[in-house]
Write an enzyme that holds these catalytic residues in place. Structure first.
Site, short mmCIF file in Angstrom:
data_model
loop_
_atom_site.label_atom_id
_atom_site.label_comp_id
_atom_site.label_asym_id
_atom_site.label_seq_id
_atom_site.Cartn_x
_atom_site.Cartn_y
_atom_site.Cartn_z
N THR A 1 31.61 29.11 32.90
CA THR A 1 30.78 28.31 31.95
C THR A 1 29.89 27.39 32.41
OG1 THR A 1 32.67 28.84 30.22
CG2 THR A 1 30.92 27.28 29.47
N LYS B 1 44.55 39.51 46.34
CA LYS B 1 45.92 39.71 46.84
C LYS B 1 45.98 38.89 48.18
CE LYS B 1 47.20 44.33 45.18
NZ LYS B 1 47.42 45.64 45.39
N SER C 1 50.47 50.06 44.54
CA SER C 1 50.10 49.27 45.67
C SER C 1 51.45 48.93 46.49
CB SER C 1 49.14 48.16 45.33
OG SER C 1 49.95 47.35 44.30
#
Length: 919
Positions: free
Chosen positions: A483, A855, A812
């Site tokens: 924002t 990750k 994963s």
């Protein structure tokens, strides 16, 4: 005189006693206990459906009841209608309020039936609007409703040369204006003696001033409905076909009303400084009262020595003229100007007391407030890019990709502006040459050159680039500055900024506006935003666009956003309320979202997606030092010399007390530290011992201030155990990454596999694939003595992922499961500082997965040193923060054998190269 040749057959609605309906007036007729009205409406609408006529035409007539108190003069106006009407009225069989001994009046008003109002049965009213006078000729039907043949009495055209009529009309306007002015000046009667508010009196007065001589009869009817007049007087006015006679009747009633009010008015204040305040004029002589009222009215409306605009015909500021002036200054488009002119003409003819008056007026005010052509000039000088780059760097640390895209947009705007200037110069030069040739008499002999120049001008105009602002979508976890970044863009461009919150929007009308046929209709958030900023090229922040509601009984808000955010369509966006195409192509839309999963694909296709990954520890340190700490110091009434947070202490706060992608929680923790030091500082000042106060926040003080550390990321100190592997996980709801431990234990059994940790179906299948691969290659891995031996024959295994209350799913963890099984069966340990991610196939290939950026950032935050990543994800690591690239050793692997060699480099793998060559 009136034209009496127009005879028609219409149904009659008798009015209740004491009611008179005049042309141009809206009236509500109670339906309760009226058997004739339902039958009448059924017949009318059946006739409309059969003949397919316009249902808005005049379809009925309203007739009042006679009054036994009607004066002899009034009786003479009935034109010998008493016998005709009385004899026929007595034949009626009691239709509603008309009784056997009651006569219908000989004159009535044709009406348009505009609707039915009321919710409860005893409150239902038939809404009608008077149109024209008529005279009853004969009755043709009495049941189930009255039907008559009538003569339509058209309004008499008054001779403009009739000085007597002109004088009567001027006197009617003057007395009407004086009466309404008294209502507006009245202080002892809050709503005036006529039962109307001063504001409504002002609008009615504006309506009176606009009337022309040809509308004298209409004005007389209108004022009859405003003033207090008796039932008999209204009957006389209804029967007064001659306009001059009607005006005289109304004038007498108005004058009587004015004389009655003048004795009651108490003038409380004048704008003139030499006039007395709180002056009671009740006991003053008539001449003095008139003089004071005249001067008071002039000061009230700003006449005389005031603003120069008096009341009435002397130049009172007309609302319609003011509105017209505002529309002229608004720079409307051609289509909008056409609609506005039509609505203005309609408004000028409308009765201010009608409900539609305010609807039309509000609509025109909305058109005048929309910035059709007004815009702000962009800061596109020679140093534009330098200033914009500095602005973005000062406001935000990191976010290089989004900064690069915004600078590209500014550079393109700068080049477009330069091209447009060059084309304007060339077009102006050609236009001057063409004008000179047209003025030259000799040039007229050769029109081909002029035509060629005009064609060239047209081509050059078509080459002028049209500015189509991009639609940017910033996607990232909460607290990453999406924002505030949009505000910085507006500041860098020099444009106005407006934020539109879309979270929880469930109604399509909130985006596209309501149609004007609805009560309390209003424009949508886009048009309201344009009205607020006042320019056509602002920066609009569409906040939380991923939380817009889907299709429901209120429409589909996300589908309504398609036209707003499509660069090929938004140059002609149509709001339902405005109902005129608006050009939104100059608006720079910046949308924000936490996730792409809830955004419909068609809407997502319209936007240019820019991913904002979470901040690293280094980036958080810079943001805290440059923005968060100064902000919290000021918010907690401290100065820079009153508190000092060293870098080591700040790192402890970041790593041990926050675990987020953004910096909101970090700001809260810094605020807690500042408040703690504010208490110490205040105590030292109150005790007058300032030397005891230490402004530096020591690392060992953090646990006292913030409590026990919430997160522990020192993985290097953890002891390694066979069967435990560090995996990586990305949370889609917060767009942040973390580590995930995979624990595998074996026990005596018969091959059973137990899974715990709230694993999803995909994760369970990954365990099954990993176990199958390990069993198939147990001999190659050195886990069995022969190919025929089943490694699971005499054992069972248990696979667990800690944090069992948190749901986990995804492919994963396939590589981590495989390595964990090999580690358990071989007794070899895997270093805790080594983490891995990737999906495995039955052949042993390591396939790419998603969320690599999140990750790896989470792995660095957790203290991981080495990461095994599928080779197919190499492209996803190209734009990683520099701190992540330096802090992690990223190893790209193609298959499980490469991963095993990297994890256990000292093991002599004999057959792996031959098996690997077949993958």
């Amino acid at each position: 005189m009136a034209n009496n040749s127009n005879r028609i057959l219409i149904p009659i609605i008798p009015l209740s006693r004491g009611s008179v309906l005049l042309p141009g007036v809206t009236h509500r007729i109670p339906i309760q206990d009226r058997s004739d009205i339902p039958a009448l409406l059924t017949a009318i609408y059946a006739d409309v459906a059969a003949s397919k006529r316009d249902g808005a035409t005049v379809v009925a007539g309203c007739v009042p009841l006679c009054s036994p108190l009607l004066s002899p003069e009034g009786q003479k106006l009935l034109e010998d209608s008493e016998d005709r009407v009385r004899n026929t009225a007595r034949q009626l069989s009691n239709p509603g309020h008309v009784k056997l001994e009651t006569d219908l009046f000989a004159y009535g008003t044709t009406v348009k039936i505009t609707g039915i109002q009321g919710k409860r049965q005893n409150e239902i009213r038939l809404l009608v609007e008077g149109v024209q006078r008529f005279r009853i000729e004969r009755f043709t039907q009495f049941k189930p409703f009255v039907q008559c043949e009538v003569t339509i009495l058209s309004e008499e055209v008054i001779d403009a040369a009739d000085s007597n009529a002109q004088a009567l009309f001027r006197q009617l306007k003057q007395v009407s204006t004086e009466l309404l002015t008294l209502v507006r000046l009245s202080s002892i009667l809050p709503r005036g003696s006529l039962g109307i508010s001063p504001l409504l009196a002002m609008r009615i007065q504006s309506f009176v001033v606009r009337k022309e001589f040809e509308e004298a009869g209409i004005l007389a009817d209108f004022m009859t409905n405003i003033v207090d007049s008796s039932f008999e007087e209204k009957l006389q006015i209804l029967a007064a076909i001659d306009v001059k006679s009607r005006v005289q009747l109304v004038l007498d009633i108005l004058q009587r009303q004015v004389d009655g009010m003048k004795g009651k008015v108490k003038i409380t204040s004048f704008t003139s400084t030499n006039m007395p305040t709180n002056l009671d004029i009740t006991n003053l002589p008539q001449q003095q009262r008139d003089a004071l009222l005249k001067k008071g009215m002039g000061n009230f409306f700003g006449s005389g020595n005031g603003s120069g605009k008096g009341n009435g015909e002397d130049g009172e500021l007309d609302e319609i003229q003011e509105l017209k002036q505002r529309l002229d200054e608004a720079g409307l488009s051609a289509e909008a100007k056409k609609v506005a002119d039509k609505e203005l003409k309609r408004l000028a003819k409308m009765n201010p007391a009608q409900a539609e008056y305010n609807v039309a007026r509000t609509y025109l005010e909305t058109l005048a407030e929309i910035p059709w052509s007004k815009k702000t000039e962009d800061n596109l000088g020679t140093d534009t890019l330098t200033k914009a780059r500095k602005q973005l760097d000062d406001d935000h640390y990191g976010l290089e990709k989004i900064k690069k895209r915004l600078l590209e947009y500014l550079a393109v705007l700068r080049l477009k502006q330069a091209i447009t200037v060059e084309l304007d110069v060339e077009i102006k030069k050609l236009e001057e040459n063409t004008s000179a040739q047209i003025r030259d008499d000799q040039a007229k002999k050769d029109d081909s050159q002029i035509d060629a120049d005009l064609a060239k001008i047209q081509v050059l105009r078509s080459k002028k680039s049209v500015d189509k602002s991009p639609i940017l979508l910033l996607v990232g976890p909460p607290g990453t500055g999406k924002t505030s970044l949009a505000k910085s863009v507006a500041t860098a461009l020099g444009r106005k900024f407006h934020r539109i919150s879309l979270g929880g929007v469930r109604d399509e009308a909130e985006i596209r506006g309501h149609r004007r046929t609805y009560v309390a209709a209003m424009p949508g958030v886009i048009v309201n935003g344009l009205k607020k900023v006042g320019v056509s090229n602002p920066v609009f922040l569409l906040d939380e666009i991923d939380k817009v509601g889907g299709a429901n009984f209120h429409g589909d808000p996300s589908a309504a956003m398609l036209e707003v955010l499509d660069p090929e369509q938004n140059h002609s966006f149509v709001d339902h309320y405005v109902n005129i195409p608006l050009d939104l192509s100059k608006v720079l839309f910046i949308a924000t979202a936490n996730s792409l999963e809830t955004i419909p694909p068609p809407l997502l296709d319209r936007m240019e997606t820019i991913q904002l990954s979470g901040y690293t520890t280094l980036e958080k340190r810079h943001i805290a030092t440059r923005h968060l700490i100064p902000k919290q110091i000021t918010a907690n009434a401290l100065s820079a010399s009153d508190i000092h947070i060293p870098e080591q202490t700040l790192d402890t706060i970041i790593t041990s007390y926050t675990f987020e992608s953004g910096v909101r929680n970090l700001e809260r923790e810094i605020g807690s530290v500042c408040r703690y030091k504010a208490v110490e500082y205040a105590d030292s000042r109150d005790s007058k011992e300032p030397k005891k106060y230490n402004p530096t926040v020591l690392n060992e003080d953090i646990e006292t201030i913030l409590g026990i550390p919430r997160y522990d990321d020192e993985l290097a100190e953890k002891s390694a155990v066979p069967g435990i592997v560090t995996g990586l996980v990305a949370y889609s709801n917060t767009s942040q990454g973390s580590i995930l431990f995979i624990e595998v234990a074996d026990m005596p059994g018969s091959g059973r596999v137990q899974l715990t940790g709230k694993l999803g179906d995909v994760l369970k299948e990954s365990v099954e694939v990993a176990l199958t691969w390990v069993k198939a290659h147990a001999f190659d891995l050195g886990l069995t003595q022969s190919h025929e031996t089943d490694i699971m024959a005499n054992r069972s295994i248990h696979v667990h992922c800690p944090a069992g209350a948190m749901p986990k799913d995804g492919p994963s963890a396939g590589l981590a499961h495989t390595v964990a099984l090999v580690s358990l069966f071989s007794g070899r340990i895997v270093e805790p500082s080594l983490a891995m991610t990737g999906e495995v196939s039955l052949r042993g290939r390591v396939l790419p997965v998603g969320g690599i950026k999140e990750k790896l950032i989470g792995a660095l935050r957790a203290g991981v040193k080495t990461v095994l990543v599928p080779k197919g994800n190499r492209k996803d690591t190209m734009d990683l923060p520099e701190e992540v690239k330096k802090g992690l050793e990223i190893v790209y692997i193609d298959n499980i054998w490469q991963a095993l060699r990297r994890i256990w480099p000292t093991v002599d793998w004999v057959v792996d190269s031959m098996i690997e060559s077949r993958l």
